[in-house]
Motif scaffolding. Structure first.
Motif, PDB file in Angstrom:
ATOM      1  N   GLU A 302       0.833  -1.213   0.000  1.00  0.00           N
ATOM      2  CA  GLU A 302       0.000   0.000   0.000  1.00  0.00           C
ATOM      3  C   GLU A 302       0.865   1.260   0.000  1.00  0.00           C
ATOM      4  N   GLU A 303       1.934   1.250   0.797  1.00  0.00           N
ATOM      5  CA  GLU A 303       2.822   2.425   0.861  1.00  0.00           C
ATOM      6  C   GLU A 303       3.549   2.642  -0.466  1.00  0.00           C
ATOM      7  N   LEU A 304       3.969   1.550  -1.085  1.00  0.00           N
ATOM      8  CA  LEU A 304       4.659   1.673  -2.380  1.00  0.00           C
ATOM      9  C   LEU A 304       3.718   2.257  -3.430  1.00  0.00           C
ATOM     10  N   LYS A 305       2.486   1.793  -3.413  1.00  0.00           N
ATOM     11  CA  LYS A 305       1.499   2.341  -4.358  1.00  0.00           C
ATOM     12  C   LYS A 305       1.240   3.817  -4.075  1.00  0.00           C
ATOM     13  N   GLN A 306       1.165   4.168  -2.795  1.00  0.00           N
ATOM     14  CA  GLN A 306       0.922   5.567  -2.426  1.00  0.00           C
ATOM     15  C   GLN A 306       2.039   6.473  -2.940  1.00  0.00           C
ATOM     16  N   LEU A 307       3.276   6.000  -2.839  1.00  0.00           N
ATOM     17  CA  LEU A 307       4.414   6.791  -3.336  1.00  0.00           C
ATOM     18  C   LEU A 307       4.289   7.012  -4.848  1.00  0.00           C
ATOM     19  N   ALA A 308       3.902   5.968  -5.556  1.00  0.00           N
ATOM     20  CA  ALA A 308       3.748   6.094  -7.015  1.00  0.00           C
ATOM     21  C   ALA A 308       2.574   7.019  -7.361  1.00  0.00           C
ATOM     22  N   ILE A 309       1.487   6.919  -6.598  1.00  0.00           N
ATOM     23  CA  ILE A 309       0.335   7.811  -6.818  1.00  0.00           C
ATOM     24  C   ILE A 309       0.745   9.270  -6.589  1.00  0.00           C
ATOM     25  N   HIS A 310       1.509   9.503  -5.520  1.00  0.00           N
ATOM     26  CA  HIS A 310       1.981  10.879  -5.247  1.00  0.00           C
ATOM     27  C   HIS A 310       2.801  11.434  -6.411  1.00  0.00           C
ATOM     28  N   SER A 311       3.557  10.555  -7.064  1.00  0.00           N
ATOM     29  CA  SER A 311       4.416  11.056  -8.153  1.00  0.00           C
ATOM     30  C   SER A 311       3.562  11.648  -9.275  1.00  0.00           C
ATOM     31  N   PHE A 312       2.400  11.085  -9.512  1.00  0.00           N
ATOM     32  CA  PHE A 312       1.507  11.648 -10.546  1.00  0.00           C
ATOM     33  C   PHE A 312       0.734  12.847 -10.009  1.00  0.00           C
ATOM     34  N   GLU A 313       0.242  12.732  -8.769  1.00  0.00           N
ATOM     35  CA  GLU A 313      -0.505  13.865  -8.191  1.00  0.00           C
ATOM     36  C   GLU A 313       0.336  15.132  -8.179  1.00  0.00           C
ATOM     37  N   ALA A 314       1.631  14.971  -7.891  1.00  0.00           N
ATOM     38  CA  ALA A 314       2.522  16.134  -7.757  1.00  0.00           C
ATOM     39  C   ALA A 314       3.083  16.611  -9.091  1.00  0.00           C
ATOM     40  N   SER A 315       2.780  15.891 -10.157  1.00  0.00           N
ATOM     41  CA  SER A 315       3.352  16.229 -11.462  1.00  0.00           C
ATOM     42  C   SER A 315       2.584  17.378 -12.102  1.00  0.00           C
ATOM     43  N   PHE A 316       3.129  17.892 -13.190  1.00  0.00           N
ATOM     44  CA  PHE A 316       2.494  19.008 -13.904  1.00  0.00           C
ATOM     45  C   PHE A 316       1.712  18.531 -15.129  1.00  0.00           C
ATOM     46  N   ILE A 317       1.284  17.273 -15.146  1.00  0.00           N
ATOM     47  CA  ILE A 317       0.446  16.783 -16.251  1.00  0.00           C
ATOM     48  C   ILE A 317      -1.018  17.120 -15.963  1.00  0.00           C
ATOM     49  N   ASP A 318      -1.870  17.032 -16.979  1.00  0.00           N
ATOM     50  CA  ASP A 318      -3.249  17.463 -16.749  1.00  0.00           C
ATOM     51  C   ASP A 318      -4.027  16.424 -15.929  1.00  0.00           C
ATOM     52  N   GLU A 319      -5.150  16.903 -15.397  1.00  0.00           N
ATOM     53  CA  GLU A 319      -5.908  16.140 -14.412  1.00  0.00           C
ATOM     54  C   GLU A 319      -6.364  14.780 -14.955  1.00  0.00           C
ATOM     55  N   ALA A 320      -6.790  14.725 -16.211  1.00  0.00           N
ATOM     56  CA  ALA A 320      -7.276  13.465 -16.787  1.00  0.00           C
ATOM     57  C   ALA A 320      -6.145  12.440 -16.873  1.00  0.00           C
ATOM     58  N   GLU A 321      -4.968  12.904 -17.279  1.00  0.00           N
ATOM     59  CA  GLU A 321      -3.783  12.020 -17.342  1.00  0.00           C
ATOM     60  C   GLU A 321      -3.446  11.493 -15.951  1.00  0.00           C
ATOM     61  N   LYS A 322      -3.478  12.390 -14.980  1.00  0.00           N
ATOM     62  CA  LYS A 322      -3.189  11.991 -13.598  1.00  0.00           C
ATOM     63  C   LYS A 322      -4.125  10.859 -13.179  1.00  0.00           C
ATOM     64  N   GLN A 323      -5.401  11.084 -13.412  1.00  0.00           N
ATOM     65  CA  GLN A 323      -6.395  10.100 -12.975  1.00  0.00           C
ATOM     66  C   GLN A 323      -6.202   8.767 -13.688  1.00  0.00           C
ATOM     67  N   LYS A 324      -5.830   8.815 -14.952  1.00  0.00           N
ATOM     68  CA  LYS A 324      -5.595   7.584 -15.726  1.00  0.00           C
ATOM     69  C   LYS A 324      -4.515   6.739 -15.041  1.00  0.00           C
ATOM     70  N   TRP A 325      -3.406   7.366 -14.687  1.00  0.00           N
ATOM     71  CA  TRP A 325      -2.300   6.617 -14.081  1.00  0.00           C
ATOM     72  C   TRP A 325      -2.635   6.165 -12.665  1.00  0.00           C
ATOM     73  N   ILE A 326      -3.330   7.030 -11.919  1.00  0.00           N
ATOM     74  CA  ILE A 326      -3.663   6.683 -10.529  1.00  0.00           C
ATOM     75  C   ILE A 326      -4.606   5.478 -10.500  1.00  0.00           C
ATOM     76  N   THR A 327      -5.557   5.461 -11.426  1.00  0.00           N
ATOM     77  CA  THR A 327      -6.464   4.311 -11.510  1.00  0.00           C
ATOM     78  C   THR A 327      -5.693   3.040 -11.855  1.00  0.00           C
ATOM     79  N   LYS A 328      -4.776   3.152 -12.772  1.00  0.00           N
ATOM     80  CA  LYS A 328      -3.948   1.982 -13.137  1.00  0.00           C
ATOM     81  C   LYS A 328      -3.196   1.473 -11.914  1.00  0.00           C
ATOM     82  N   ILE A 329      -2.668   2.376 -11.122  1.00  0.00           N
ATOM     83  CA  ILE A 329      -1.906   1.968  -9.931  1.00  0.00           C
ATOM     84  C   ILE A 329      -2.836   1.298  -8.919  1.00  0.00           C
ATOM     85  N   ARG A 330      -3.976   1.918  -8.677  1.00  0.00           N
ATOM     86  CA  ARG A 330      -4.929   1.359  -7.692  1.00  0.00           C
ATOM     87  C   ARG A 330      -5.354  -0.047  -8.088  1.00  0.00           C
ATOM     88  N   ASN A 331      -5.519  -0.287  -9.403  1.00  0.00           N
ATOM     89  CA  ASN A 331      -6.007  -1.588  -9.872  1.00  0.00           C
ATOM     90  C   ASN A 331      -4.921  -2.603 -10.108  1.00  0.00           C
TER      91      ASN A 331
END
Ligand code: HPA
Ligand code: ZN
Length: 334
Positions: A302-331
């Motif tokens: 769970e912590e490893l996934k959270q770190l990867a999710i943070h990397s997208f949340e903190a990035s300067f890519i657009d919101e839809a792209e962020k959500q795409k990657w975060i969903t992939k990580i969660r699943n």
């Protein structure tokens, strides 16, 4: 070796990497020969032996010397493509890359030469591996604010292709306040801002980066933990800290990886993530950094996934792209 398969499989964004710090000794020799530039080492082994750092400055001296062999657009292209190849291997799908224009312009290399080489590599990495990227130009803080203003002016023709400005090099004695005016001007011109703070410097420098430079992220920031009020502020602001574990170990910011505070910060609710900083010098790219902390700090899935999710949340890519990657990580199930 726990969780290594998960770490490999996780899509990741890298938000703190200096392109000049990805210069592997083999490529350095190759380009030195191609450009007929002398380097003060007889072999790749001798270069690697010199990588015995005791603090930030001892690293920077060697890092700036290595960059001296970079002269032509093709050199900057080759440097960045070698880094993208590592990204592809580590499943880093997005990167926000620092470059240090002043390291090159001070040697008579044109801003354009540096920029166009890096930019072409970014385009080719997208076509070849599907890796997206942004470029962030850093001011060297050991130089004057006037020099930074000059660099900002040189960047003007490339402004639409540079997402932000950062602040790196020797931290102690060069607080963010020294660059308050040039950062204000950069923000007025539409650049986002980030700054190295709280690597070797005190928590006061992190406060300054927040209050005076109005940064979107703090680079490193691990010393923030020494100030409870600051830590609370970072949590409230959801302010990302771009943490670089192997860098902190090699530059003696921590004495042992088991003492690294990334897990404590994560558990307190600080938006930390993993980055490689100067991977050619510090012994590893993105996944090596993950392996090092996963093993030393016994991180959970769970912590490893959270770190990867943070990397997208903190990035300067657009919101839809962020959500795409975060969903992939969660699943992701490994
Ligand atoms: N800190 C400050 N300056 C730098 C670094 C770093 O970790 N890497 C390259 N320039
Ligand atoms: Zn850095």
């Amino acid at each position: 070796m726990r969780h290594h398969a998960l770490i490999q499989a996780l899509p990741k964004a890298e938000l703190h990497v200096h392109i000049e710090g990805t210069f592997e000794p083999e490529l350095m020799f190759h380009i030195a020969q191609r450009n007929q530039v002398q380097i003060p080492y007889a072999s790749v082994e001798e270069v690697k032996q010199a990588y015995d750092f005791h603090n930030l400055q001892s690293f920077l001296d060697i890092y700036y010397a290595g960059a001296n062999v970079l002269i032509y657009e093709q050199d900057f292209y080759d440097l960045a493509m070698a880094y993208f190849e590592k990204c592809a291997a580590d499943h880093v799908v997005h990167t926000e890359m620092f470059f240090d224009p002043q390291t090159h312009t001070a040697r008579g290399i044109a801003f354009e030469t540096v920029f166009e080489g890096l930019w072409r590599a970014c385009q080719d990495a997208k076509a070849k591996w599907g890796i997206s990227s942004h470029l962030i130009m850093c001011f060297l803080r050991h130089l004057s604010e006037e020099d930074a203003f000059e660099t900002l002016a040189q960047a003007a023709p490339f402004k639409d292709r540079i997402i932000g400005v950062g602040l790196d090099s020797s931290e102690v004695g060069h607080p963010p306040s020294k660059f308050e005016r040039v950062f204000a001007e950069a923000r007025a011109q539409g650049y986002l801002t980030v700054a190295h703070a709280g690597e070797e410097g005190p928590p006061a420098y992190v406060w300054e980066a927040l209050d005076l430079l109005r940064v979107s992220r703090i680079d490193h920031g691990v010393r923030s933990e020494e100030d409870a009020e600051l830590t609370q502020r970072l949590i409230e602001l959801k302010m990302p800290l771009t943490v670089c574990p192997l860098s902190n170990l090699k530059l003696c910011v921590v004495n042992d990886m088991s003492q690294h505070n990334i897990r404590r910060l994560l558990q307190q609710g600080v938006k930390v993530m993993v980055n490689s900083d100067d991977p050619a010098y510090f012994g590893g790219y993105m996944n090596d950094n993950f392996y090092a902390i996963a093993d030393a700090l016994d991180l959970s899935e769970e912590e490893l996934k959270q770190l990867a999710i943070h990397s997208f949340e903190a990035s300067f890519i657009d919101e839809a792209e962020k959500q795409k990657w975060i969903t992939k990580i969660r699943n992701l199930a490994v």
